[in-house]
Design a protein around this motif. Sequence first.
Motif, PDB file in Angstrom:
ATOM      1  N   ILE A 138       0.817  -1.216   0.000  1.00 18.15           N
ATOM      2  CA  ILE A 138       0.000   0.000   0.000  1.00 18.15           C
ATOM      3  C   ILE A 138       0.849   1.263   0.000  1.00 18.15           C
ATOM      4  O   ILE A 138       0.642   2.174  -0.817  1.00 18.15           O
ATOM      5  N   GLU A 139       1.844   1.341   0.879  1.00 18.52           N
ATOM      6  CA  GLU A 139       2.648   2.561   0.982  1.00 18.52           C
ATOM      7  C   GLU A 139       3.453   2.841  -0.290  1.00 18.52           C
ATOM      8  O   GLU A 139       3.381   3.954  -0.832  1.00 18.52           O
ATOM      9  N   THR A 146       1.088   3.674  -3.230  1.00 21.24           N
ATOM     10  CA  THR A 146       0.443   4.975  -3.023  1.00 21.24           C
ATOM     11  C   THR A 146       1.379   6.105  -3.438  1.00 21.24           C
ATOM     12  O   THR A 146       0.955   7.091  -4.055  1.00 21.24           O
ATOM     13  N   GLU A 147       2.674   5.965  -3.115  1.00 24.64           N
ATOM     14  CA  GLU A 147       3.649   6.984  -3.492  1.00 24.64           C
ATOM     15  C   GLU A 147       3.814   7.044  -5.010  1.00 24.64           C
ATOM     16  O   GLU A 147       3.868   8.131  -5.591  1.00 24.64           O
ATOM     17  N   TYR A 157       1.610   6.141  -7.232  1.00 24.70           N
ATOM     18  CA  TYR A 157       0.354   6.653  -7.782  1.00 24.70           C
ATOM     19  C   TYR A 157       0.243   8.164  -7.577  1.00 24.70           C
ATOM     20  O   TYR A 157      -0.322   8.876  -8.414  1.00 24.70           O
ATOM     21  N   ARG A 158       0.813   8.667  -6.482  1.00 20.70           N
ATOM     22  CA  ARG A 158       0.837  10.108  -6.252  1.00 20.70           C
ATOM     23  C   ARG A 158       1.644  10.809  -7.341  1.00 20.70           C
ATOM     24  O   ARG A 158       1.277  11.882  -7.824  1.00 20.70           O
ATOM     25  N   PRO A 168      -0.626   9.892 -11.246  1.00 19.52           N
ATOM     26  CA  PRO A 168      -2.062   9.716 -11.001  1.00 19.52           C
ATOM     27  C   PRO A 168      -2.873   9.308 -12.225  1.00 19.52           C
ATOM     28  O   PRO A 168      -4.038   8.929 -12.089  1.00 19.52           O
ATOM     29  N   GLY A 219      -2.770   2.468 -10.918  1.00 19.94           N
ATOM     30  CA  GLY A 219      -4.070   2.584 -10.266  1.00 19.94           C
ATOM     31  C   GLY A 219      -4.730   1.228 -10.094  1.00 19.94           C
ATOM     32  O   GLY A 219      -5.326   0.928  -9.044  1.00 19.94           O
ATOM     33  N   LEU A 270      -2.884  -0.635  -7.233  1.00 20.36           N
ATOM     34  CA  LEU A 270      -3.206  -0.097  -5.912  1.00 20.36           C
ATOM     35  C   LEU A 270      -4.644  -0.424  -5.528  1.00 20.36           C
ATOM     36  O   LEU A 270      -4.920  -0.789  -4.366  1.00 20.36           O
ATOM     37  N   HIS A 273      -5.841  -2.654  -2.195  1.00 20.73           N
ATOM     38  CA  HIS A 273      -6.842  -2.208  -1.219  1.00 20.73           C
ATOM     39  C   HIS A 273      -7.999  -3.204  -1.142  1.00 20.73           C
ATOM     40  O   HIS A 273      -8.482  -3.532  -0.051  1.00 20.73           O
ATOM     41  N   SER A 306     -11.662   2.110  -0.480  1.00 20.95           N
ATOM     42  CA  SER A 306     -10.511   2.833  -1.025  1.00 20.95           C
ATOM     43  C   SER A 306     -10.243   2.429  -2.466  1.00 20.95           C
ATOM     44  O   SER A 306      -9.862   3.266  -3.298  1.00 20.95           O
ATOM     45  N   ILE A 320     -10.289   4.979  -5.988  1.00 21.00           N
ATOM     46  CA  ILE A 320      -9.245   5.050  -7.016  1.00 21.00           C
ATOM     47  C   ILE A 320      -9.832   4.761  -8.386  1.00 21.00           C
ATOM     48  O   ILE A 320      -9.593   5.478  -9.357  1.00 21.00           O
TER      49      ILE A 320
END
Length: 374
Positions: free
Chosen positions: A293-294, A297-298, A300-301, A304, A310, A313, A317, A325, A329
């Motif tokens: 997840i961590e 998520t980074e 995907y940040r 995006p 996507g 991630l 989730h 969550s 997304i």
Amino acid sequence: NQAQSAAVFSKTSVAVLPFVDLSDSKAFQYLGDGIAEEIINLLASMEGLDVVARTSSFAFRDSSLTTVEIAPRLKAGTILEGSVKHFEGRIRVTAQLIDAQTGYQVWSKAYDRLNDEIFEVQDDIALNIVETLKLTLDESEQIDSRVSATENIEAFELYLKGRELFNNRIQVRARGLNEALEYFSKAVERDPGFAKAHASIALVSRLLTSYDDSLDKEEYLQKSETSAKLALELNPNSIDALSAMALNYEERGDITSAVAMYEKIRATGVRDSNFSHWEAMLHIRLGYFDELIEPLTEIYRLEPFNEHIGWSLASVHNFSGDPRSARLILKQLDHFTYRDYVLGLCAINNGDFPLARTYLRDVSMRSGTLPAAY
């Protein structure tokens, strides 16, 4: 927020948009995409530059938004845009570097060259970006797009045509991947030392078996492995070749070797969304959800608009017990071909089977469409 705003508009955060095809036939968009992608690859190796990934910057192809409007969405302070026109054995390329905060050009240039001078054009554009942003290259940072490519312009154009199809594989599926394989094969016929083309053959040969289950999987795995080894002999750090080897090891059940390949890729320091997606899917298969997840998520940040990241991630989730969550997304990925399929899985995980049936009934999958009675 102040720190994020500063990062968003940092001049050294650069996005390269796909170069627009101005040819009358509109048959050379692959060339505009290829030039932009090669410039992205050149800039990504430069110390001091943060280059927006291809998948994110290319999401704004044909967008009506201005560069000033696109920039904050890509967290970029500088935008490179351009055009390409192909005619009678020549190529005309224009490039403009734009300050995303003001919308003003800080550098621009037009090139009218022979086809086989495209490599010099790419290198010159990258060098001018570095100089305009007042960066200094050390001796190890050489801008030469032919080092990892080819000097054969015909092989290069065939490679770009294949790469365009490969990058759109979710849309073009088995038909498009077979066509891409033909282009890459013709490229290596013209230049047997073209590492990128060999690596692309390796990847496409492996991926084709997941898009067309009628193929002889063992035959294609062997073809993939042979091409990957050839590519690695020519370029030991080829991300595509290493990824193909990892996918082949995974398919054969050799998880230890697959993980080792992914670790070797990570050691190169190259950011590659395909690799990140495939590695994540392996860990999902092994049941490692929370650990992903961590890092995802980074990524995907930073990307995006990357549907593969996507997808990864959202899947993490969902399988970790957080379908809400995952849905958030997926709702943002309106261009994602398999969005309704993954939303259907989320509905199943949430116990909402009627909703799952609604999502899944008409889903177009890799190898066809689900039966009407599904």
